[in-house]
Each structure stands twice: as structure tokens, then as C-alpha cells.
Design an enzyme around this catalytic site. Structure first.
Site, PDB file in Angstrom:
ATOM      1  N   ALA A 110      -0.646   1.059   6.665  1.00 20.89           N
ATOM      2  CA  ALA A 110      -0.698  -0.003   7.666  1.00 20.89           C
ATOM      3  C   ALA A 110      -1.747  -1.020   7.252  1.00 20.89           C
ATOM      4  CB  ALA A 110      -1.033   0.571   9.046  1.00 20.89           C
ATOM      5  N   ASP A 111      -1.584  -2.224   7.767  1.00 17.87           N
ATOM      6  CA  ASP A 111      -2.596  -3.251   7.556  1.00 17.87           C
ATOM      7  C   ASP A 111      -2.622  -4.150   8.781  1.00 17.87           C
ATOM      8  OD1 ASP A 111      -4.359  -4.184   5.119  1.00 17.87           O
ATOM      9  OD2 ASP A 111      -3.778  -5.953   6.265  1.00 17.87           O
ATOM     10  N   THR A 112      -3.833  -4.500   9.199  1.00 10.83           N
ATOM     11  CA  THR A 112      -4.024  -5.308  10.396  1.00 10.83           C
ATOM     12  C   THR A 112      -4.692  -6.625  10.040  1.00 10.83           C
ATOM     13  OG1 THR A 112      -4.211  -3.319  11.744  1.00 10.83           O
ATOM     14  CG2 THR A 112      -5.085  -5.346  12.702  1.00 10.83           C
ATOM     15  N   LYS A 119       0.836  -1.210   0.000  1.00 15.27           N
ATOM     16  CA  LYS A 119       0.000   0.000   0.000  1.00 15.27           C
ATOM     17  C   LYS A 119       0.869   1.256   0.000  1.00 15.27           C
ATOM     18  CE  LYS A 119      -3.951  -2.194   2.263  1.00 15.27           C
ATOM     19  NZ  LYS A 119      -4.774  -2.293   3.478  1.00 15.27           N
ATOM     20  N   GLY A 130       1.144  -4.545  10.208  1.00 12.09           N
ATOM     21  CA  GLY A 130       2.309  -4.129   9.450  1.00 12.09           C
ATOM     22  C   GLY A 130       2.221  -2.638   9.217  1.00 12.09           C
TER      23      GLY A 130
END
Length: 192
Positions: free
Chosen positions: A71-73, A56, A108
């Protein structure tokens, strides 16, 4: 005095904007990346969270110069990834799975600076939920907080009262680990 390059948040999440505001950072713009978030073959939940955050950040940085933060969860039980709950039945299924057991939340974070340099971190948080009664699940469904949330819950709401143990980053579970994010931004040269 030199003009600072803008900070672009590669996420449409209002929670991430609110979390950044807690540490005095306001993005100059929002540019959510539109990527296929499906796991790759044999990809672990941790690898998925970091890959998506980095992808991203890189996708947005390719078209928008500046400091790009993404960010990614990913919420998981073992290697099973719990997607964003789209319906009440999805929320109920997630809560039944999480009831009385531990799970992990991986977030992340990726930052691409104006020079194109990428920095990233992966934050792991381990949580345990109490054993949820049918009344607990019904109350959570009634509040509506779980719709659109990874794992079917938002820790900053009613679900916070279900957590019996948390080891890691509370803000990471919300979607943006603030300590690691601030370190990445500082390391990339970003000055608010």
C-alpha cells in the site's frame, strides 16, 4: 489439506500490521520494497499512490513467492503532494497549510497472488481540518506524532480532534483501507 501460500506485507509500517490484525490477518513475513517514490512528470497524486502500491507489490513478488500486499498513501492539497514530515518545521508547515481547509488522502493497495496475478484499488478520502490556532500547532508538535507521517499528521492520534469532516475511509487515511484490502485478498484467493 493444501498448505496456504504465505502472506508477505510489502511495508515496514507498524500501523499497517496493526490494521491487518484488526481483521484477523497476520502477515507471515515483512519485506518492504525500496523504491524511488518521486512523482513522475504530470502524475496526479491519485496516480502516484496507485503506481507506488502496485510497484511495491510487484517488486516484492518478483523475489518472494506468495500473496504480496502493498500500500502507499499520498496526502495532497489540490495537486500538491505533502511528503512525509521529517522535522518539526515540516509538521508545522503541513499543519499551517491544512488549517481550515480541505485536503485529500489517496491510498493505493496492490495484491499479487501466487500465480502472479495483480489486483489493485485506489481509495480516496476527503478531509477538512478546523482552523488551527498557534496553540493547536504547538500542542501537536509537542506530542511528536507528525514526524514521519505523510502530510505531517496521524489521524489516529491528536490530529483526529482537528478533523471536522471525513468522507471516505478512516483506515485508508491511517495507511490501509481495510474494506478494500480484505476484498482484494479474498478475490486473490487468500485464506487466513
Amino acid at each position: 489439506m493444501a498448505v496456504r501460500a504465505p502472506l508477505i506485507l510489502a511495508s515496514a509500517s507498524p500501523r499497517r500490521r496493526d490494521l491487518l490484525a484488526q481483521i484477523g490477518i497476520v502477515p507471515d513475513s515483512i519485506a518492504a520494497a525500496d523504491l524511488d517514490e518521486s512523482p513522475l512528470k504530470d502524475e496526479t497524486p491519485a496516480q502516484l499512490a496507485l503506481r507506488l502500491a502496485v510497484s511495491k507489490a510487484q517488486a516484492v513478488a518478483a523475489v518472494t513467492p506468495g500473496y504480496v500486499l502493498a500500500a502507499d498513501t499520498v496526502v495532497c492539497v489540490g495537486r500538491r503532494v505533502l511528503d512525509k514530515a521529517e522535522t518539526e518545521s515540516d509538521v508545522a508547515a503541513c499543519l499551517k497549510l491544512l488549517s481550515g481547509r480541505g485536503h485529500r488522502v489517496y491510498t493505493g493497495v496492490g495484491v499479487v497472488g501466487p500465480t502472479g496475478k495483480l489486483s489493485s484499488r485506489l481509495v480516496e478520502t476527503r478531509l477538512t481540518f478546523k482552523r488551527l490556532s498557534d496553540a493547536d500547532i504547538a500542542a501537536y508538535l509537542a506530542c511528536g506524532e507528525g514526524i514521519g507521517k505523510a502530510g505531517g499528521y496521524a489521524i489516529q492520534g491528536l490530529a483526529g480532534s482537528y478533523v471536522t469532516q471525513l468522507v471516505g475511509s478512516y483506515t485508508g487515511v491511517m495507511g490501509l483501507p481495510l474494506y478494500e484490502t480484505k476484498c482484494l485478498l479474498d478475490g486473490s484467493g487468500y485464506k487466513p
